[in-house]
Design a protein around this motif. Structure first.
Motif: not given
Length: 222
Positions: A4, A6, A8, A169-171, A174-175, A186, A189
């Protein structure tokens, strides 16, 4: 290949889908992709995917999955379906509406038929995925239902690696999708994610004409 990647961020987002695709492409260069094929999730993911395909020098194809909406709330996906294969459901959400799967059978078949129609409309030259990496691109993840259905369909084609790439994306989504792909990329997030469109200044609907124009430009690459 990393599981992953990403960020934040409190960034406000993107000008439009093309801008999002350009930013997203910059986050894929470190993945050591092998002979990639880029799939845009119809419809809104296709303009994002086109920029990724340009940057990677890869062919562009379209992947079609349709959400199965909640009664009275069609934008809330209780599940999703492709033209082929069984539907996938968020069983917790289905139960929260007091429904069972039989209650959604008509909606499921309606969306399957629409997926088949669009698949036929967008069909390009067949592409072999054995030994190649498949990159599924959408304009964002809300519930992730359509992305999950599309990833499972692509996985059946046997790509070398399967990558999900989205600008925002919504965290939680994604998880939840980490187990469906070899890597999930992503860019944003955001805390307080509510809808994909809030992170685009221009989030106009993508038309079939736009999709076919992009396929005409980028779909012939092998």
């Amino acid at each position: 290949m990393p599981r992953t990647r990403s960020r934040h961020s409190g960034a406000t987002g993107y000008d439009d889908r093309a801008h999002a695709g350009q930013v997203l492409a910059g986050h894929l260069h470190g993945l050591d992709l092998v002979d990639p094929v880029v799939f845009g999730l119809a419809r809104g993911g296709v303009p994002v995917a086109a920029e990724v395909a340009r940057a990677l020098g890869a062919p562009l194809r379209v992947c079609v999955a349709r959400k199965i909406g909640a009664p009275g709330q069609p934008e809330l996906a209780l599940g999703a379906v492709t033209a082929h294969g069984p539907p996938g459901y968020d069983h917790r959400l289905v139960r929260s509406f007091g429904l069972d799967l039989d209650d959604l059978a008509v909606a499921c078949e309606r969306e399957r038929a629409e997926a088949a129609r669009r698949e036929h409309l967008y069909r390009g030259e067949p592409v072999e995925l054995a030994g190649r990496d498949a990159v599924l691109v959408d304009d964002g993840l809300a519930t992730g239902a359509t992305a999950r259905a599309a990833l499972r369909m692509l996985a059946e084609a046997g790509p070398r690696h399967l990558v999900l790439a989205v600008p925002v994306g919504s965290p939680e989504s994604v998880r939840a999708l980490r187990g469906e792909a070899d890597a999930v990329v992503c860019v944003l997030q955001p805390v307080g994610f509510a809808a994909v469109g809030q992170f685009y200044r221009d989030f106009a609907a993508t038309t079939d004409e736009e999709i076919n124009a992009l396929l005409g430009e980028l779909g012939e690459r092998r």
